[in-house]
Every structure is written in C-alpha cells, then in structure tokens.
Design a protein around this motif. Structure first.
Motif, short mmCIF file in Angstrom:
data_model
loop_
_atom_site.label_atom_id
_atom_site.label_comp_id
_atom_site.label_asym_id
_atom_site.label_seq_id
_atom_site.Cartn_x
_atom_site.Cartn_y
_atom_site.Cartn_z
N PHE A 73 -3.85 1.44 5.35
CA PHE A 73 -4.15 0.07 4.95
C PHE A 73 -2.87 -0.75 4.94
N CYS A 126 -1.19 8.56 2.79
CA CYS A 126 -1.10 7.12 3.04
C CYS A 126 -1.11 6.74 4.52
N TYR A 178 0.84 -1.19 0.00
CA TYR A 178 0.00 0.00 0.00
C TYR A 178 0.88 1.25 0.00
N CYS A 179 0.71 2.10 -0.97
CA CYS A 179 1.48 3.35 -1.12
C CYS A 179 2.99 3.11 -1.11
#
Length: 169
Positions: A168, A48, A18-19
């Motif tokens: 996340f 993020c 994620y990111c």
C-alpha cells in the motif's frame, strides 16, 4: 474545561507512511554495466511488500526499474501481456548468457517466472528477454505502488538485484 466541552479540536493528524516505508514510484536507475550473468529469478512475500530477486553469478551493477504503460521485449519491442493494473519494466545491466552465447538462465515458462498466486501486490512475473548485455523482465502489479531497488552481495561470489514493491501507499 474547554477540552471537556469539545471547544478545542485536536491538532492535525499526520498520516504515517505505510509500514514506515518512504519509497516512491518514480524510475530508479544505475547506468553501470555488470560482468556478472543472470542465473535465476525468484520472488517472496513479506509483511509490508512483495519482493523480486534476480540472482547473478558475480557482482551486481546497473539496472533500470520503472513503471511503463506496457512492458516490451528486448530487441523486438513486441508487447508482453501481463496481469495487473500497473506494469514495471525491470532491466538488469547483465546478460542471461555467457561469452559463447549459451544461456545462463533459461526459464521453463517465460510467461510465469515465479508463481505469485496469493501475493498481495504481484500479479505476474514474465521474461522480456536478454539482448546485447541487458536482461529484462515484466512485473504486473495490483496498482502503481511505491518500490525500491538495491543490490546485495552473496551468497558466495554471487550477488542479487532486489526489487521490493509495497502493498500500500
């Protein structure tokens, strides 16, 4: 032709972090002791992650940041009620009082150090105390998510202990 007929399957897809974050959710610690004092706590939202910053009036040193079943007060061990589905106990190896015992950080509302309404990950930031050279906070979060901890110099002769919790996995 085989690809056109659907006879060849594409290779396995690797999920990207994620990111681009590659943090984990295990405890992070540095045993060094700081001569600096805690002077402020603040939070911020980023694309993020959500960020918690502990401001110190000198160079930052050690810390302990970990997920716990329940955050407890320094000294007494009494539980700190927090909103959220997961809880992080943050301990800065620095007091929130000077050599004379005078407070260097005295939050107006110990149950709500910062307004985190509308944050994607944070649910509540609460004071857990400052005892025997250590200052602890409780952080209620949406779920057990990856986090990182680091220190930054400045502004001036001060420093910051920074905790970022991802939105996340």
């Amino acid at each position: 032709m085989a690809a056109g007929l659907g006879l060849l399957a594409p290779g396995p897809a690797a999920a990207s972090p994620y990111c681009g974050l590659v943090w984990g959710s295990l405890a992070k610690a540095d045993a060094a002791m700081s001569q600096a004092k805690v002077v402020n706590v603040r939070t911020g939202q980023h694309y993020c992650f959500d960020r918690l910053v502990i401001d110190l009036n000198g160079p930052a040193a050690g810390y302990s940041v970990r997920y716990v079943p329940q955050v407890v007060q320094d000294g007494s061990g009494l539980p700190i009620p927090l909103r959220g589905q997961a809880f992080i106990q943050l301990t800065a190896n620095a007091p929130a009082y000077d050599a004379g015992g005078k407070s260097t950080y005295n939050p107006a509302n110990k149950a709500e150090l910062s307004n985190v309404g509308g944050y994607q990950t944070f649910r509540q930031v609460a004071w857990a105390g400052s005892f025997e050279g250590y200052t602890s906070l409780g952080l209620g979060v949406r779920a057990r998510l990856p986090f990182r901890v680091f220190t930054l110099a400045g502004p001036g002769s001060g420093s910051r202990l920074v905790i970022d919790v991802a939105h996340f996995w």
